[in-house]
Design a protein around this motif. Structure first.
Motif, mmCIF file in Angstrom:
data_model
loop_
_atom_site.group_PDB
_atom_site.id
_atom_site.type_symbol
_atom_site.label_atom_id
_atom_site.label_comp_id
_atom_site.label_asym_id
_atom_site.label_seq_id
_atom_site.Cartn_x
_atom_site.Cartn_y
_atom_site.Cartn_z
ATOM 1 N N TYR A 139 0.741 -1.091 0.068
ATOM 2 C CA TYR A 139 0.344 -0.178 0.106
ATOM 3 C C TYR A 139 0.924 1.175 -0.278
ATOM 4 O O TYR A 139 0.768 2.182 -0.894
ATOM 5 C CB TYR A 139 -0.822 -0.050 1.119
ATOM 6 N N VAL A 140 1.894 1.183 0.985
ATOM 7 C CA VAL A 140 2.808 2.296 0.997
ATOM 8 C C VAL A 140 3.449 2.643 -0.413
ATOM 9 O O VAL A 140 3.839 3.734 -0.571
ATOM 10 C CB VAL A 140 3.863 2.241 2.230
ATOM 11 N N ARG A 141 4.114 1.556 -0.779
ATOM 12 C CA ARG A 141 4.910 1.903 -2.281
ATOM 13 C C ARG A 141 3.796 2.052 -3.294
ATOM 14 O O ARG A 141 4.236 3.010 -4.040
ATOM 15 C CB ARG A 141 5.547 0.277 -2.554
ATOM 16 N N LYS A 142 2.550 1.854 -3.545
ATOM 17 C CA LYS A 142 1.625 2.163 -4.372
ATOM 18 C C LYS A 142 1.381 3.821 -4.303
ATOM 19 O O LYS A 142 1.390 4.342 -5.106
ATOM 20 C CB LYS A 142 0.423 1.602 -4.325
ATOM 21 N N ARG A 143 1.143 4.352 -3.059
ATOM 22 C CA ARG A 143 0.754 5.495 -2.663
ATOM 23 C C ARG A 143 2.167 6.558 -2.967
ATOM 24 O O ARG A 143 1.970 7.541 -3.360
ATOM 25 C CB ARG A 143 0.402 5.757 -1.304
ATOM 26 N N CYS A 144 3.326 5.983 -2.848
ATOM 27 C CA CYS A 144 4.474 6.639 -2.994
ATOM 28 C C CYS A 144 5.262 6.333 -4.370
ATOM 29 O O CYS A 144 6.419 6.683 -4.353
ATOM 30 C CB CYS A 144 5.525 6.416 -1.838
ATOM 31 N N GLU A 145 4.450 6.031 -5.406
ATOM 32 C CA GLU A 145 5.240 5.747 -6.518
ATOM 33 C C GLU A 145 5.546 6.954 -7.120
ATOM 34 O O GLU A 145 4.922 8.026 -7.258
ATOM 35 C CB GLU A 145 4.039 5.030 -7.734
ATOM 36 N N ASN A 146 6.873 6.952 -7.669
ATOM 37 C CA ASN A 146 7.515 8.011 -8.319
ATOM 38 C C ASN A 146 7.675 9.222 -7.361
ATOM 39 O O ASN A 146 7.886 10.121 -7.991
ATOM 40 C CB ASN A 146 6.599 8.531 -9.435
ATOM 41 N N CYS A 147 7.869 8.815 -6.052
ATOM 42 C CA CYS A 147 8.274 9.958 -5.188
ATOM 43 C C CYS A 147 9.600 9.701 -4.799
ATOM 44 O O CYS A 147 9.886 8.843 -3.636
ATOM 45 C CB CYS A 147 7.197 9.713 -3.840
ATOM 46 N N ALA A 148 10.682 10.139 -5.346
ATOM 47 C CA ALA A 148 12.074 9.505 -5.343
ATOM 48 C C ALA A 148 12.539 9.882 -3.811
ATOM 49 O O ALA A 148 13.650 9.648 -3.088
ATOM 50 C CB ALA A 148 12.702 10.269 -6.323
ATOM 51 N N ASP A 149 11.884 10.995 -3.236
ATOM 52 C CA ASP A 149 12.334 11.634 -1.965
ATOM 53 C C ASP A 149 11.822 10.758 -0.831
ATOM 54 O O ASP A 149 12.422 10.949 0.346
ATOM 55 C CB ASP A 149 12.154 12.968 -1.848
ATOM 56 N N ILE A 150 11.123 9.818 -1.120
ATOM 57 C CA ILE A 150 10.494 9.100 0.119
ATOM 58 C C ILE A 150 11.278 7.733 0.169
ATOM 59 O O ILE A 150 11.054 7.055 -0.897
ATOM 60 C CB ILE A 150 9.010 8.924 -0.041
ATOM 61 N N GLN A 151 11.802 7.384 1.347
ATOM 62 C CA GLN A 151 12.544 6.389 1.477
ATOM 63 C C GLN A 151 11.807 5.078 2.282
ATOM 64 O O GLN A 151 11.329 5.483 3.217
ATOM 65 C CB GLN A 151 13.921 6.615 2.145
ATOM 66 N N ILE A 152 11.801 4.091 1.248
ATOM 67 C CA ILE A 152 11.032 2.832 2.252
ATOM 68 C C ILE A 152 12.091 1.882 2.318
ATOM 69 O O ILE A 152 12.634 1.252 1.554
ATOM 70 C CB ILE A 152 9.897 2.492 1.085
ATOM 71 N N ARG A 153 12.253 1.770 3.698
ATOM 72 C CA ARG A 153 13.515 0.697 3.967
ATOM 73 C C ARG A 153 12.960 -0.446 4.545
ATOM 74 O O ARG A 153 12.770 -0.270 5.994
ATOM 75 C CB ARG A 153 14.509 1.470 4.669
ATOM 76 N N PRO A 154 13.012 -1.442 4.205
ATOM 77 C CA PRO A 154 12.576 -2.826 4.948
ATOM 78 C C PRO A 154 13.945 -3.207 5.811
ATOM 79 O O PRO A 154 15.152 -2.861 5.386
ATOM 80 C CB PRO A 154 12.595 -3.894 3.745
ATOM 81 N N MET A 155 13.893 -3.741 6.940
ATOM 82 C CA MET A 155 14.646 -4.439 7.619
ATOM 83 C C MET A 155 14.453 -5.696 8.493
ATOM 84 O O MET A 155 13.197 -5.668 8.548
ATOM 85 C CB MET A 155 15.187 -3.220 8.761
ATOM 86 N N LYS A 156 15.250 -6.181 8.969
ATOM 87 C CA LYS A 156 15.041 -7.394 9.895
ATOM 88 C C LYS A 156 15.564 -7.088 11.237
ATOM 89 O O LYS A 156 16.768 -6.965 11.247
ATOM 90 C CB LYS A 156 15.537 -8.830 9.150
#
Length: 497
Positions: A16-33
Motif C-alpha cells: 500500500y505504501v509503495r503504491k501511494r509513494c510511486e514516483n516519489c524519489a524523495d520518500i525512502q522505504i527501507r525494509p529491515m530485519k
C-alpha cells in the motif's frame, strides 16, 4: 472519507505504501530485519532530507533500531506497544491516513510485521530558516528576535515569553493538498468565547487546495474583501505577538511563513510600534503624533497641493504664489499630469529597489530617486516643488510601522490626487468624509476598526489612543479581553507585621 486500516501483514502495508509513494524519489522505504536472529520483518518510511540518518547513535530512530538488534523477537512487539524505550514524541497511528499525514509532516513511520499499528517517530524535520532578526520591524529598544518559517519554532518563541499553561495552542491543518500546519494561540482566561468560536468557524468555512502563506489565509477569512485596509495585523516579532495575546487577542501562526496574524485588528494597532511599550511615555507619545502627521501627509499632501494651485490660490501669500508660478514656468504638462508622472516614477523606483537583491537594491532606490528627480527638473518636465512634495509624501508612508497598512494609504493617495486636482478643496473634504465612513463601517471579527476612538466607555483601556499614557496608568486591558479580566496591573499591598 473512509479510513484505510493498518494490516497486521507487513507485506500488505508495504504494498500500500509503495503504491501511494510511486514516483516519489524523495520518500525512502527501507525494509529491515530486527531481533536476535533477524526474524522480525520491519519497515521504516521517511522523507530523505527531513529525517536524520537512522544509524546515528544520537537520534531517536537510531537508538530504537540499535536496541532492537539485541531484543528477542517475542519482546520487540511488547517494546513497541508500550514504548519501553521512552522515546520522546512517539505516537501510535491506527490508519494509513494518519501514517501519511505524519510522514509528510517530516516524521519517520515504523511498521512491524504482526502489529496492526504504526509508530510515528519525530526527527529533525524539514530544513528551514532559523531564528533571525526581524527585518521589517526594526526597533531601537527591545528584543531582536524574529519569527522563522517553522510553525513549531514560532509557537515556541511565543511560549518562551508567556510561560503559562493558560496559553493554549490549537493545532489544525488547512489545505487538502498542502496540509499546511496552523497554530492558533490565545490566553484561555482572557479571550472572549464568541470571538474564539467565530475564528474557528471561519477557518473551517472553506476547503482549498493549499495555503502557502499567512497572506492567503488572511484574504480567505477577512470580513470585507474589497477594502484596501488590512483586517488582520501582521508581525514578525514574537514580543509583539505575546503582548497582543495578553490583550485578549488571538494569534494565528501559519507554517512556512515568518509573518503571524493578530486578530482582531484596529486602526490604532497599525499605528503602534513594538518599542512604544519599552520607551518612556513622553517619547512614545511624540512619535505616535508624528506618525499620524506622516499619515496625513502621505495621503493628502499631493491632493492639497493640486487643490490650492488650481482652485484656491487666494489662500497663499503673494510671494509663495509667485514662487510656484516661476517654478512651473516652461513645464509642458498640467499640474495633475506632472504630479502623477513623478508619483508613478517613484513607485517604480521603490519597486525596483525591493526586487533587486542585496545592497544594490538600496543603492537603486537612493541613486534612482536623485537621478530621476534631478533629470526631470533639468529637462523642465516637472517643477522642483513637485519633487519636494513627492519626497515628503514618500517619507510619510515609510514612517508608518506596518507595510500593509501603509500600502492602503499609498493607493488612496491617488484618489485624493484626482479629487483635489479636479474638485479642489470640496473634493478633498468629500474624500475624507467617505474614507472615515468606510473605516467606521469596517469590522474586524465583530470589533469596530476605529477602536478605541469609538468606544462608549473611555475609562476602559486608558492609554490606547494617540497618546501613550504612563505605564502605571495603563492598569486596564483593552476591550478585546473578557470584562471580568479587565485589570492587568495591580499594586501589591505591603504586609503589615
Amino acid at each position: 472519507m473512509e479510513k484505510t486500516e493498518i494490516s497486521k501483514s507487513l507485506r500488505a502495508n508495504e504494498e500500500y505504501v509503495r503504491k501511494r509513494c510511486e514516483n516519489c524519489a524523495d520518500i525512502q522505504i527501507r525494509p529491515m530485519k530486527l531481533g536476535e536472529e533477524r526474524k522480525v520483518d520491519c519497515l521504516m518510511v521517511y522523507i530523505e532530507v527531513a529525517v536524520s540518518n537512522m544509524m546515528l547513535d544520537d537520534s531517536a530512530i537510531g537508538k530504537m533500531v540499535n536496541h532492537f538488534w539485541e531484543v528477542s523477537p517475542e519482546k520487540i512487539q511488547e517494546f513497541v506497544a508500550n514504548n519501553s524505550l521512552g522515546i520522546a514524541d512517539v505516537k501510535k497511528l491506527g490508519s494509513m491516513e494518519e501514517v501519511f499525514s505524519a510522514l509528510l509532516a517530516g516524521n519517520a513511520v515504523f511498521f512491524m510485521d504482526g502489529y496492526d499499528q504504526a509508530m510515528k517517530i519525530s526527527s529533525k524535520g524539514y530544513p528551514g530558516m532559523g531564528v533571525s532578526e526581524a527585518e521589517a520591524e526594526k526597533v531601537l529598544r527591545g528584543s531582536r528576535e524574529g519569527f522563522s518559517d517553522s510553525v513549531k519554532i514560532n509557537s515556541a518563541l511565543v511560549r518562551k515569553r508567556l510561560r503559562d499553561t493558560r496559553l493554549k495552542v490549537e493545532e489544525r491543518q488547512i489545505g487538502t493538498r498542502t496540509n499546511t500546519m496552523l497554530h492558533m494561540l490565545y490566553m484561555e482566561d482572557l479571550v472572549r468565547e464568541e470571538f474564539l468560536e467565530d475564528v474557528r468557524e471561519r477557518l473551517d468555512a472553506y476547503e482549498i487546495d493549499g495555503i502557502l502563506d499567512s497572506g492567503m489565509l488572511e484574504q480567505l477569512t477577512e470580513d470585507v474583501w474589497y477594502s484596501p485596509f488590512p483586517q488582520y495585523q501582521t508581525t514578525e516579532r514574537p514580543d509583539r505577538a505575546a503582548q497582543e495575546i495578553l490583550n485578549g487577542k488571538i494569534v494565528l501562526i501559519c507554517d512556512n511563513s515568518p509573518s503571524v496574524l493578530i486578530l482582531p485588528s484596529s486602526f490604532q494597532g497599525f499605528m503602534e510600534s513594538s518599542e512604544d511599550w519599552n520607551q518612556r511615555f513622553e517619547m512614545a507619545s511624540f512619535l505616535r503624533v508624528l506618525r499620524y502627521l506622516a499619515l496625513a501627509a502621505a495621503t493628502l499632501f499631493p491632493g492639497l497641493y493640486l487643490a490650492v494651485i488650481r482652485f484656491h490660490t487666494q489662500i497663499l501669500p503673494t510671494n509663495l504664489i509667485l514662487s510656484f508660478a516661476d517654478a512651473r514656468e516652461g513645464v509642458p504638462f498640467s499640474s495633475v499630469t506632472e504630479l502623477l508622472f513623478l508619483e508613478l516614477a517613484f513607485e517604480l523606483i521603490r519597486e525596483a529597489g525591493v526586487r533587486v537583491p542585496g545592497a544594490l537594491g538600496n543603492a537603486i532606490g537612493i541613486v534612482g530617486g536623485l537621478i530621476v528627480g534631478d533629470a526631470a527638473v533639468s529637462a523642465n518636465l516637472v517643477s522642483p516643488i513637485v519633487v519636494m512634495i513627492v519626497a515628503l509624501t514618500a517619507l510619510g508612508s515609510m514612517t508608518l510601522p506596518n507595510e500593509e497598512f501603509a500600502s492602503a494609504f499609498r493607493l488612496i493617495k491617488y484618489v485624493f490626487l484626482f479629487l483635489g486636482g479636479f474638485l479642489g478643496m470640496f473634493g478633498i473634504v468629500l474624500g475624507i468624509y467617505f474614507l472615515i465612513a468606510h473605516l467606521a463601517g469596517l469590522l474586524s471579527f465583530g470589533m469596530p476598526y476605529l477602536m478605541p476612538f469609538v468606544k462608549k466607555k473611555p475609562e476602559r483601556g486608558v492609554g490606547d489612543g494617540i497618546l501613550r499614557m504612563p505605564f502605571q496608568r495603563r492598569w486596564q486591558r483593552p476591550l478585546y479581553a473578557k470584562r471580568n479580566e479587565s485589570v492587568r496591573l495591580r499594586k501589591k499591598t505591603e504586609e503589615k507585621n
